[in-house]
Scaffold this active site. Structure first.
Site, PDB file in Angstrom:
ATOM      1  N   ASP A  63       0.809  -1.219   0.000  1.00 36.64           N
ATOM      2  CA  ASP A  63       0.000   0.000   0.000  1.00 36.64           C
ATOM      3  C   ASP A  63       0.846   1.275   0.000  1.00 36.64           C
ATOM      4  OD1 ASP A  63      -2.654  -0.857  -0.142  1.00 36.64           O
ATOM      5  OD2 ASP A  63      -2.814  -1.203   2.022  1.00 36.64           O
ATOM      6  N   ARG A  88       0.652  -1.684   7.539  1.00 39.97           N
ATOM      7  CA  ARG A  88       1.189  -0.456   6.938  1.00 39.97           C
ATOM      8  C   ARG A  88       2.175   0.264   7.868  1.00 39.97           C
ATOM      9  NH1 ARG A  88      -2.715   3.269   3.585  1.00 39.97           N
ATOM     10  NH2 ARG A  88      -0.649   3.718   2.720  1.00 39.97           N
ATOM     11  N   ARG A 133      -9.715   5.636  11.133  1.00 42.00           N
ATOM     12  CA  ARG A 133      -8.272   5.469  11.183  1.00 42.00           C
ATOM     13  C   ARG A 133      -7.628   6.454  12.167  1.00 42.00           C
ATOM     14  NH1 ARG A 133      -6.373   2.673   6.471  1.00 42.00           N
ATOM     15  NH2 ARG A 133      -7.945   1.087   6.031  1.00 42.00           N
ATOM     16  N   HIS A 162     -11.304   7.235   5.122  1.00 46.51           N
ATOM     17  CA  HIS A 162     -10.405   8.381   5.242  1.00 46.51           C
ATOM     18  C   HIS A 162     -11.178   9.617   4.805  1.00 46.51           C
ATOM     19  CE1 HIS A 162      -6.331   6.072   4.591  1.00 46.51           C
ATOM     20  NE2 HIS A 162      -6.482   6.369   5.868  1.00 46.51           N
ATOM     21  N   CYS A 256      -5.130   9.648  -3.075  1.00 47.06           N
ATOM     22  CA  CYS A 256      -4.373   8.719  -2.208  1.00 47.06           C
ATOM     23  C   CYS A 256      -2.934   8.557  -2.683  1.00 47.06           C
ATOM     24  CB  CYS A 256      -4.986   7.329  -2.213  1.00 47.06           C
ATOM     25  SG  CYS A 256      -6.650   7.259  -1.660  1.00 47.06           S
TER      26      CYS A 256
HETATM   27  C1  LIG Z   1      -8.270   7.764  -0.236  1.00 49.98           C
HETATM   28  N1  LIG Z   1      -7.628   6.892   0.628  1.00 49.98           N
HETATM   29  C2  LIG Z   1      -8.456   5.995   1.227  1.00 49.98           C
HETATM   30  C3  LIG Z   1      -6.325   7.006   0.932  1.00 49.98           C
HETATM   31  N2  LIG Z   1      -5.875   8.085   1.217  1.00 49.98           N
HETATM   32  N3  LIG Z   1      -5.563   5.934   0.989  1.00 49.98           N
HETATM   33  C4  LIG Z   1      -5.751   4.675   0.430  1.00 49.98           C
HETATM   34  C5  LIG Z   1      -5.269   3.635   1.350  1.00 49.98           C
HETATM   35  C6  LIG Z   1      -5.579   2.242   0.892  1.00 49.98           C
HETATM   36  C7  LIG Z   1      -5.073   1.190   1.819  1.00 49.98           C
HETATM   37  N4  LIG Z   1      -5.376  -0.106   1.280  1.00 49.98           N
HETATM   38  C8  LIG Z   1      -5.634   1.303   3.223  1.00 49.98           C
HETATM   39  O1  LIG Z   1      -6.707   0.766   3.468  1.00 49.98           O
HETATM   40  O2  LIG Z   1      -4.997   1.908   4.076  1.00 49.98           O
END
Ligand SMILES: CN(C)C(=N)NCCC[C@H](N)C(=O)O
Length: 265
Positions: A63, A88, A133, A162, A256
């Site tokens: 990621d 992560r 998160r 997010h 992202c």
């Molecule tokens: C818009 N988004 C959600 C982001 N800013 N980041 C994507 C993160 C994707 C990763 N698989 C996760 O779930 O953290």
């Protein structure tokens, strides 16, 4: 005004765990397609005159392509990320090291936060998401370090985990957002702060249409978000549609993949 972005090539991109409702490891993802689509996004920024720097991807961190989550950079100060999920975890120190090695003042955070995934910067205020998160205490930590007012907003729909899945700044003063992703109180805050906002519907939100990047004139946005694109054009924006469908299998879109580096001001 050209912008300065940090991106990470998806050389090790896979969908091998599920930490959000978009991720289905059994369905897999095509890395070559993801790389091609990511290159299209980088080229779009460069054609618009923006500067793109790259951080080396790390094997085993699939990621890491989602650079927006790696930090928050405002006024040349770098507030580091501390990820909610262990998968992560190592990305936070890797991004912080990139900035420290280039002489930026950095803060290693004490609280869980996922960088620009949950912090979106306007001229006078930083909007900050919580609920899935980023810990709300991190909003205070960021405010103290950056010296900017931080406004907390609560996310309520796990698909929009997010802040940058549900809202994007159109310029330094106005935003586009999907109201239903927010708690009733946060919807009211948004209505008061942004009476002239662009409101997106479910169809555009569900293709991550709000995960867009605007420089105040041009909006780089997921190609499938067609109604939102029409509204943006009606408001006078240039729309640059990009196809990031492969990266969406991990729950990400154009924003992202893009960490903005804001210099001193
Ligand atoms: C818009 N988004 C959600 C982001 N800013 N980041 C994507 C993160 C994707 C990763 N698989 C996760 O779930 O953290």
């Amino acid at each position: 005004m050209p912008k300065h972005f940090l991106m990470c090539r998806p050389d090790y991109f896979t969908v091998e765990y599920a930490i959000n409702p978009w991720m289905h490891p059994e369905a897999g993802a095509d890395r070559d397609v993801a790389v091609r689509q990511w290159e299209g996004l980088k080229a779009a920024y460069e054609e618009l005159g923006h500067r793109v720097d790259l951080i080396d991807p790390i094997d085993g961190l699939p990621d890491m392509v989602f650079a927006a989550n790696g930090a928050l950079v405002v006024g040349g100060r770098v507030y580091g990320a501390r990820f909610a999920f262990p998968q992560r975890g190592p990305e936070g120190p890797a991004y912080l090291r990139w900035f420290a090695e280039r002489g930026y003042p950095v803060l290693e955070p004490a609280h869980v936060n996922e960088g620009e995934g949950d912090f979106l910067t306007l001229d006078e205020v930083v909007l900050a998401g919580t609920g899935f998160r980023t810990d709300v205490v991190a909003h205070k930590e960021a405010q103290e370090f950056l010296g900017r007012p931080v406004v907390s907003l609560t996310l309520v729909d796990p698909r929009f985990y997010h802040l940058d899945t549900a809202l994007f700044p159109l310029d330094g003063r106005n935003v586009a957002y999907y109201p239903q992703a927010f708690s009733p109180g946060s919807q009211e805050v948004l209505r008061r702060m942004f009476p002239d906002a662009v409101l997106a519907g479910a169809e555009d939100a569900e293709v991550l249409g709000l995960n867009a990047v605007s420089d105040g004139r041009n909006v780089v946005i997921n190609a499938e978000a067609s109604t939102l694109q029409l509204e943006l054009k009606r408001r006078g924006y240039e729309v640059i549609p990009v196809d990031l469908s492969e990266l969406r299998k991990a729950g990400g879109g154009p924003k992202c993949c893009t960490l903005e580096i804001r210099g001193e001001n």
